[in-house]
Write an enzyme that holds these catalytic residues in place. Sequence first.
Site, PDB file in Angstrom:
ATOM      1  N   SER A  38      -5.200 -55.038 -81.350  1.00 15.40           N
ATOM      2  CA  SER A  38      -4.336 -55.871 -80.566  1.00 15.40           C
ATOM      3  C   SER A  38      -2.862 -55.480 -80.263  1.00 15.40           C
ATOM      4  CB  SER A  38      -4.527 -57.098 -81.111  1.00 15.40           C
ATOM      5  OG  SER A  38      -5.969 -57.539 -81.054  1.00 15.40           O
ATOM      6  N   HIS A  69      -6.901 -56.003 -75.582  1.00 14.68           N
ATOM      7  CA  HIS A  69      -7.975 -54.875 -75.498  1.00 14.68           C
ATOM      8  C   HIS A  69      -8.194 -54.480 -74.147  1.00 14.68           C
ATOM      9  CE1 HIS A  69      -8.480 -55.165 -80.049  1.00 14.68           C
ATOM     10  NE2 HIS A  69      -7.752 -56.411 -79.843  1.00 14.68           N
ATOM     11  N   HIS A  91     -15.206 -56.719 -81.624  1.00 15.34           N
ATOM     12  CA  HIS A  91     -15.330 -57.612 -82.633  1.00 15.34           C
ATOM     13  C   HIS A  91     -16.227 -58.540 -83.171  1.00 15.34           C
ATOM     14  CE1 HIS A  91     -10.987 -57.146 -81.205  1.00 15.34           C
ATOM     15  NE2 HIS A  91     -10.440 -57.093 -82.643  1.00 15.34           N
ATOM     16  N   GLU A  94     -16.809 -61.699 -81.184  1.00 11.41           N
ATOM     17  CA  GLU A  94     -17.032 -61.853 -79.838  1.00 11.41           C
ATOM     18  C   GLU A  94     -18.484 -62.065 -79.580  1.00 11.41           C
ATOM     19  OE1 GLU A  94     -14.664 -58.684 -77.252  1.00 11.41           O
ATOM     20  OE2 GLU A  94     -14.414 -57.978 -79.479  1.00 11.41           O
ATOM     21  N   ALA A 121      -3.934 -55.129 -85.591  1.00 11.43           N
ATOM     22  CA  ALA A 121      -2.821 -55.970 -85.853  1.00 11.43           C
ATOM     23  C   ALA A 121      -3.190 -56.729 -87.172  1.00 11.43           C
ATOM     24  CB  ALA A 121      -2.739 -56.885 -84.692  1.00 11.43           C
ATOM     25  N   SER A 226     -11.147 -57.159 -88.137  1.00 12.56           N
ATOM     26  CA  SER A 226     -11.746 -55.986 -87.610  1.00 12.56           C
ATOM     27  C   SER A 226     -11.784 -54.953 -88.643  1.00 12.56           C
ATOM     28  CB  SER A 226     -11.003 -55.488 -86.473  1.00 12.56           C
ATOM     29  OG  SER A 226      -9.546 -55.058 -86.809  1.00 12.56           O
ATOM     30  N   ASN A 249       2.360 -60.847 -88.198  1.00 16.43           N
ATOM     31  CA  ASN A 249       2.850 -62.334 -88.623  1.00 16.43           C
ATOM     32  C   ASN A 249       2.727 -62.633 -89.739  1.00 16.43           C
ATOM     33  OD1 ASN A 249      -0.123 -62.068 -87.679  1.00 16.43           O
ATOM     34  ND2 ASN A 249      -0.285 -63.890 -88.901  1.00 16.43           N
ATOM     35  N   HIS A 259      -2.632 -65.721 -81.102  1.00 21.74           N
ATOM     36  CA  HIS A 259      -2.834 -64.506 -80.455  1.00 21.74           C
ATOM     37  C   HIS A 259      -1.465 -63.585 -79.798  1.00 21.74           C
ATOM     38  CE1 HIS A 259      -5.176 -60.973 -79.858  1.00 21.74           C
ATOM     39  NE2 HIS A 259      -5.238 -61.153 -78.782  1.00 21.74           N
TER      40      HIS A 259
END
Length: 291
Positions: A38, A69, A91, A94, A121, A226, A249, A259
Amino acid sequence: MQTSLVENPSVAQLDETLNFLRTKYSGPAPVLGVVLGSGLSGVANAIDNKIAVPYAEIPHFVRSTVAGHAGQLLFGTLEGVPVVCMQGRFHLYEGYTAKQATYPICVMKKLGCKAVIVSNAAGCLNTSWRVGDIMLIADHINLQGQNPLIGPNPRACATSPEQCARFPDMSNCYDKELRDIVTRVASSQGTNTREGVYVALSGPSYETAAEHRFLRIIGADCVGMSTVCEVIVARHIGMKVVGLSVQTNMCMPGVATCHEEVIEAGNKAGRAMVELVKASARPILASLEKN
Ligand SMILES: O=P(O)(O)O[C@H]1O[C@H](CO)[C@@H](O)[C@H]1O
């Protein structure tokens, strides 16, 4: 779309994918695969002589549905090293199975890749680190409740003539020699990388504060949704792995995560990532050729 949810990719499936890709790209066979997480799409800008193939066109690939993505496979060179790069990954949250999400790793191997650099990320659990820090993954904890190797394990996988183990070893999952190479490259660039443990959850909800406490206790330095399934497949079929987690973060009580923040921090760290991945390509190749 891939139809089988339980079987490893078949020779016929992989041949169909490769035959299609050969109609799009006829350059030197890639030796290194790269998966961009990401907000980390920027690394793609460092690829020379780029050919982009949208996932939507590739037989047996599923689609990218997540912001940040891009959803295309890139062929080209990084500092002269032939690479194939996933600009965006799949992922489990999804709705894809672990086999669908990791199919591109099998394609990378079939194309000729001996190693893969996976990036992501991640939320930072280690309180001594900062947003923007790049962590070399030393190990992972799979809390996704799924494993891409569940199902029949044929004597030889379609990706490789050698036998793929029913119970593959994961002790040097993130190759120590390659990790040391990337660490040296980073310090020569003045980038201070971290090393630590990545824990993968299924997502898509971010964690609660109690979950963060639990993840610290079990030894994780950062958390994401992921990477681990890709790595398990890569190791199963004999590819070496380098893992990079950008801390996007801080996981702190009372602090909300979104996100957009993840993508923004990924983009910001992108420049250092570009330089690191670019400069690591040749030394990684030299190490692969030596072994
Ligand atoms: O792991 P990548 O694909 O970098 O993305 C991370 O960022 C998203 C959450 O913001 C999740 O998909 C998480 O896994």
